[in-house]
Design a protein around this motif. Structure first.
Motif, short mmCIF file in Angstrom:
data_model
loop_
_atom_site.label_atom_id
_atom_site.label_comp_id
_atom_site.label_asym_id
_atom_site.label_seq_id
_atom_site.Cartn_x
_atom_site.Cartn_y
_atom_site.Cartn_z
N TRP A 187 0.84 -1.19 0.00
CA TRP A 187 0.00 0.00 0.00
C TRP A 187 0.88 1.25 0.00
CZ3 TRP A 187 -0.69 -4.34 2.79
CH2 TRP A 187 -1.93 -4.98 2.77
N ASN A 188 0.36 2.33 -0.53
CA ASN A 188 0.99 3.62 -0.31
C ASN A 188 0.88 3.99 1.17
OD1 ASN A 188 1.95 4.84 -2.87
ND2 ASN A 188 -0.16 4.51 -3.53
N CYS A 189 1.66 4.96 1.56
CA CYS A 189 1.66 5.45 2.95
C CYS A 189 1.05 6.85 2.98
CB CYS A 189 3.09 5.47 3.49
SG CYS A 189 3.25 6.16 5.14
N VAL A 190 0.13 7.06 3.91
CA VAL A 190 -0.43 8.39 4.15
C VAL A 190 -0.23 8.72 5.62
CG1 VAL A 190 -2.10 8.24 2.28
CG2 VAL A 190 -2.74 7.43 4.56
N MET A 191 -0.32 9.98 5.97
CA MET A 191 -0.10 10.39 7.35
C MET A 191 -1.42 10.68 8.05
SD MET A 191 3.09 10.07 7.72
CE MET A 191 3.22 10.73 9.38
#
Length: 290
Positions: A187-191
């Motif tokens: 998965w992409n990483c988000v904050m």
């Protein structure tokens, strides 16, 4: 959909049968059986490419879990069909992950392949209490973990390797069992405030998934063991590698991601071909995704 490939040498026939139930969010636990034992991911302890997050959520944290079922079964007050934080040891860098291209290691946060783990998996040599593994079965108790990783530059990958406990929980996990299927996802990483999180609340990665990217699974013994003195008697479990060999290399941009691998089991009562007579010479250690 996963396929299991079986070779019957006497007949010279390649038989392909469906071996994996899909991992879907449907609001309830699918199977909840220990008939196949349990699949446990192994964690890594090498902080590479400038990674500053560790297992402790005070740093931002590197472990996330998602579950599809009755939350009260696990003591939670609300459903969590979304990624949640889980607090681990500061020594943990994430799920153990190695990636290769043309046989060369291009990412490694564990030291298993090159012998640089430094006794990380022997709790008699470290201050950790031996907790180096996490449950991951997306259609059994419908719970998986993912682990953070960071790439410092664009990286081409043709093989992705995760690691699992060769004994399972009860000592009876059989990675060659034709009823067991395997999955890998990125998965992409988000904050979320100070916390990095996977970008999609699903069992299936939005960057990469073996569910829909062609390749072949293989497994093998790494020769490294997880030594855990917290059992009576002390327990030593072999660490196995699960490899996904992509038909076409994957190009990952510089950045932050989450990675997971898990096992799936058939629904109760599902029947697979279990015997092929005297001509059967054995199961290939392969699962083919198409």
């Amino acid at each position: 959909m996963k396929k299991l490939m079986i070779v019957c040498a006497a007949a010279g026939i390649l038989l392909v049968i469906n071996s994996t139930a899909q991992a879907v969010m449907n609001g309830h636990i699918d199977n909840s059986t220990d008939a196949f034992d349990r699949y446990y991911q192994i964690t890594g302890g090498k902080f590479v490419n400038g990674q500053t997050y560790n297992g402790d959520n005070a740093s931002g944290g590197v472990f996330r879990f998602i579950h599809d079922g009755n939350p009260h079964l696990w003591g939670y007050p609300e459903a969590f069909q979304k990624w949640r934080r889980d607090d681990w040891f500061v020594e943990n860098a994430g799920l153990a992950l190695t990636m290769k291209n043309n046989g060369a290691i291009v990412y490694n946060n564990n030291g298993i392949e090159d012998g640089t783990h430094g006794g990380f998996y022997d709790d008699s040599l470290t201050t950790i209490a031996g907790l180096y593994m996490s449950y991951a079965m997306s259609n059994n108790d419908d719970w998986i973990y993912s682990g953070y990783f960071k790439l410092a530059e664009e990286t081409t990958v043709d093989t992705i390797i995760g690691y699992f406990d060769g004994n399972g929980w009860y000592g009876g996990f059989d990675p060659d069992n034709p009823s067991i299927g395997y999955r890998m996802n990125i998965w992409n990483c988000v904050m979320d405030g100070i916390y990095p999180m996977p970008s999609a609340d699903t069992f299936t990665g939005d960057v990469f998934s073996s569910d829909n990217v062609a390749g072949t699974f293989t497994w093998s013994d790494t020769g490294v063991a997880r030594n855990y003195s917290g059992w009576d008697p002390p327990r030593t479990d072999p660490i196995y590698r699960l490899e996904y060999h992509l038909d076409t290399p994957l190009v990952l941009s510089e950045g932050e991601y989450f990675f997971s691998h898990d096992a799936t089991v058939p629904a109760p009562g599902a029947i697979l071909l279990g015997s092929f007579g005297a001509g059967l010479v054995g199961w290939l250690r392969r699962r083919r995704a198409i």
